[in-house]
Design a protein around this motif. Sequence first.
Motif, PDB file in Angstrom:
ATOM      1  N   GLY A 107       0.559  -1.644   0.472  1.00 21.43           N
ATOM      2  CA  GLY A 107       0.139  -0.032  -0.150  1.00 21.43           C
ATOM      3  C   GLY A 107       0.772   0.980   0.098  1.00 21.43           C
ATOM      4  O   GLY A 107       0.440   2.556   0.016  1.00 21.43           O
TER       5      GLY A 107
ATOM      6  N   SER B  27      -2.451   0.334   6.001  1.00 20.05           N
ATOM      7  CA  SER B  27      -2.947   0.744   4.472  1.00 20.05           C
ATOM      8  C   SER B  27      -4.052   1.004   4.479  1.00 20.05           C
ATOM      9  O   SER B  27      -5.277   1.573   4.687  1.00 20.05           O
ATOM     10  CB  SER B  27      -2.466  -0.364   3.565  1.00 20.05           C
ATOM     11  OG  SER B  27      -3.472  -1.422   3.463  1.00 20.05           O
ATOM     12  N   GLU B 129      -4.446   6.426  -0.274  1.00 22.46           N
ATOM     13  CA  GLU B 129      -4.748   5.724   0.686  1.00 22.46           C
ATOM     14  C   GLU B 129      -5.930   5.680   1.306  1.00 22.46           C
ATOM     15  O   GLU B 129      -6.467   6.647   1.124  1.00 22.46           O
ATOM     16  CB  GLU B 129      -3.773   5.887   1.564  1.00 22.46           C
ATOM     17  CG  GLU B 129      -2.922   4.570   1.743  1.00 22.46           C
ATOM     18  CD  GLU B 129      -1.670   4.492   3.040  1.00 22.46           C
ATOM     19  OE1 GLU B 129      -0.560   5.457   2.190  1.00 22.46           O
ATOM     20  OE2 GLU B 129      -1.225   4.075   4.153  1.00 22.46           O
TER      21      GLU B 129
END
Lengths: 133, 133
Positions: A107, B27, B129
């Motif tokens: 991520g 994340s 994100e």
Amino acid sequence: MILQIDPSSGLAIYDQIVRQLKFAVASGKLRPGELVPSVRELSKQLAINPNTVARAYRQLQDEEVLESVRGLGMQMAAGSAKRCRADRKKLISARLKEVFREARQSGLLRSDISSLIEKELKSFPETVEADTP
Amino acid sequence: MILQIDPSSGLAIYDQIVRQLKFAVASGKLRPGELVPSVRELSKQLAINPNTVARAYRQLQDEEVLESVRGLGMQMAAGSAKRCRADRKKLISARLKEVFREARQSGLLRSDISSLIEKELKSFPETVEADTP
DNA sequence: GCTACTGTACTATCTCACTAGTACACGCGT
DNA sequence: ACGCGTGTACTAGTGAGATAGTACAGTAGC
């Protein structure tokens, strides 16, 4: 001929030796017919068991990177430089791909990765490779 | 919650689980109080032994990423997101450094590496994100 | 209360990488 | 021929990671 081993690296010790010798051949630090350190010598240098070195050398022999001269030692096999250069690229590329795969999965943003990469590339020398015969 | 395991990757299976759950927390894919798959469930999904999953979960518990709810399962611990984001960066950075170290040692040119990197960066998404609470 | 799930905590076993030790055959130098 | 190096080929053992199996206590739903 200086090899280095990091037991905590996650790569098996014999694999580290295999890789480093392939790199040495690929970059011309090891020449055809040149002897590598003996099993006992390298095991002393690296503070590891001779059988571990022998295993690495055996694999390199199987892959025709090294050839054995009974009673004398192991030498670089003629014609292995080209193969090692291709192997080198494959080995590094595979690891790089794997790190990128994980980074994507994690991520992190591309910008995060880019700045890390730039930092590392700064310390990456742009040198001319040793001549290959 | 999709985890993947590659037994040939060189990383211990439990370590792969630990990393991936840290990334999920970092994340925002895993939220505070959210339950992770049970030990038995995840071991079925990944076709591995429940004890291997339990080991990963235990480590994550020790590191205060997860907390156990007896009879219910394991949930993400409140306040672990920040820690996991820092850990994520460290974990990825460490692997990247190591690959660069080996690449330097291998004798490859910077230009060789750069072209490999560019290829990988192309497939690296620049995404926003997930929100973190 | 019963059932089906949960984590936790063991014991026993297996595989792989590595270590340690030994012995043999070969090559070279004296 | 001898001594000293070489690689090669074993055997036996250790530690880490993983597997398999079992049992217990807690939780939730019926």
